[in-house]
Design a protein around this motif. Sequence first.
Motif, PDB file in Angstrom:
ATOM      1  N   ILE A 151      -2.042  -5.902   2.835  1.00 16.17           N
ATOM      2  CA  ILE A 151      -2.173  -4.570   3.447  1.00 16.17           C
ATOM      3  C   ILE A 151      -0.817  -3.894   3.365  1.00 16.17           C
ATOM      4  CG2 ILE A 151      -2.658  -3.309   5.569  1.00 16.17           C
ATOM      5  CD1 ILE A 151      -4.477  -5.632   6.401  1.00 16.17           C
ATOM      6  N   GLU A 152      -0.749  -2.790   2.654  1.00 18.16           N
ATOM      7  CA  GLU A 152       0.522  -2.106   2.465  1.00 18.16           C
ATOM      8  C   GLU A 152       0.578  -0.791   3.232  1.00 18.16           C
ATOM      9  OE1 GLU A 152       0.881  -1.927  -1.810  1.00 18.16           O
ATOM     10  OE2 GLU A 152       1.772  -3.938  -1.857  1.00 18.16           O
ATOM     11  N   PRO A 153       1.794  -0.434   3.705  1.00 20.87           N
ATOM     12  CA  PRO A 153       3.101  -1.026   3.488  1.00 20.87           C
ATOM     13  C   PRO A 153       3.188  -2.446   4.045  1.00 20.87           C
ATOM     14  CG  PRO A 153       3.304   1.190   4.410  1.00 20.87           C
ATOM     15  CD  PRO A 153       1.866   0.796   4.543  1.00 20.87           C
ATOM     16  N   ALA A 154       3.969  -3.286   3.365  1.00 22.35           N
ATOM     17  CA  ALA A 154       4.015  -4.708   3.738  1.00 22.35           C
ATOM     18  C   ALA A 154       5.390  -5.303   3.486  1.00 22.35           C
ATOM     19  CB  ALA A 154       2.977  -5.491   2.939  1.00 22.35           C
ATOM     20  N   TYR A 155       5.675  -6.366   4.207  1.00 17.61           N
ATOM     21  CA  TYR A 155       6.869  -7.171   3.979  1.00 17.61           C
ATOM     22  C   TYR A 155       6.863  -7.597   2.510  1.00 17.61           C
ATOM     23  CZ  TYR A 155       9.984 -11.248   4.734  1.00 17.61           C
ATOM     24  OH  TYR A 155      10.992 -12.174   4.687  1.00 17.61           O
TER      25      TYR A 155
END
Length: 395
Positions: free
Chosen positions: A127-131
């Motif tokens: 799921i973005e934005p993501a680490y």
Amino acid sequence: MIRPNKYYSELKDSYLFYNIAQKTKAYVEQHPGTKLLRMGIGDVSLPLCDAVIRALHEAVDDQASKSSFHGYMPECGASFLREKIAEHYEKRGVSLSADEVFVSSGASDELGDILDLFERSSSALVIEPAYPAYVDANVMAGRKIVHLSSSEENNFLPEPGEDIKADLLYICSPNNPTGAVFSREQLQAWVDFANENGSVILFDAAYEAFIEDETLPHSIFELDGAKTCAIEICSLSKTAGFTGTRLGYTVIPKALKRNGMNLNEMWIRNRTTKTNGVSYIIQKGGAAVFTEEGQRQIHENIQIYKRNAKILMKALDQIGIWYCGGKNAPYIWMRCPKGMKSWEFFDYLLHKIQVVGTPGEGFGAAGEGYFRFSTFGSPEDTKEAAERIVTLFSK
């Protein structure tokens, strides 16, 4: 001739935080004596609490005596720490046995290592934005990645849909970088989806201690059915200031099985093969975190970071910039003003007011046009950064 892992060639040229470091280094070299206010990388600024320091000193003394000396530790973690962590979960209504808890050298290491449990052919939903490490670890493994974009329209908390096809589901709540937190209903939907589709959720709970709204879940195992579909990866880095000490833990329920194989048993086999455990000294320090005194002291430190968040949120409110996060997370996710791109805004803040944050584009395409501030700086620097931001955008 030996063949290197070809998938490394598919990685981006350099890591997000490396780029930030290079840009700030070049600026400082060109402007010696300038005071930079670093609000980008999520490293803590407060020291370890007294309870932890005392336990570390006692553990060092133990190593000086033959009667109390410890050599190799159990690969999956010392029983005294695993039991304390299980007791900590019990206080939140989650029943775990100590042998469902695995002590690690930190969540970042574990998020990569845990992929050993799954075939390369399995796909990973991010799921973005993501680490960034979620994506990079799977690129290195040659795994197919499904990118699920989130946005302001869904408060950066997307729901599962029938069109989603993935074996591994990365969920981070409170989220890095957006600071958004899934409600019980929203997280239950993902748990149900995973059980219905035979997927496994990799739940990153590194920031759960920052949740102050008690209607929000701290652990995925607070949800019905999670023990048959989820692995929870936790860290003491931000919770207790262990960024330089390195300690975390992973929860793999015994009920989690896929294709006749038990993932808890698989992870025991993995750890006893690939590690020699975390040091006795560090684990003793970690156990002090879960004492009554330790919990009180770490939450006093967390409150300092949360006051930093309030200062930054007040500044953004004052100049009318949209943001989320901050209240239940140590990150503030803001929309870049004046239609700027995220790296453009990074350069703008660096050169205009010498404030360093993190460009949203570095967390995936869905992060373009946004920017992350960390609240882990000192109160003095946070206050000064907020004042500089207000002055800049009030002109």
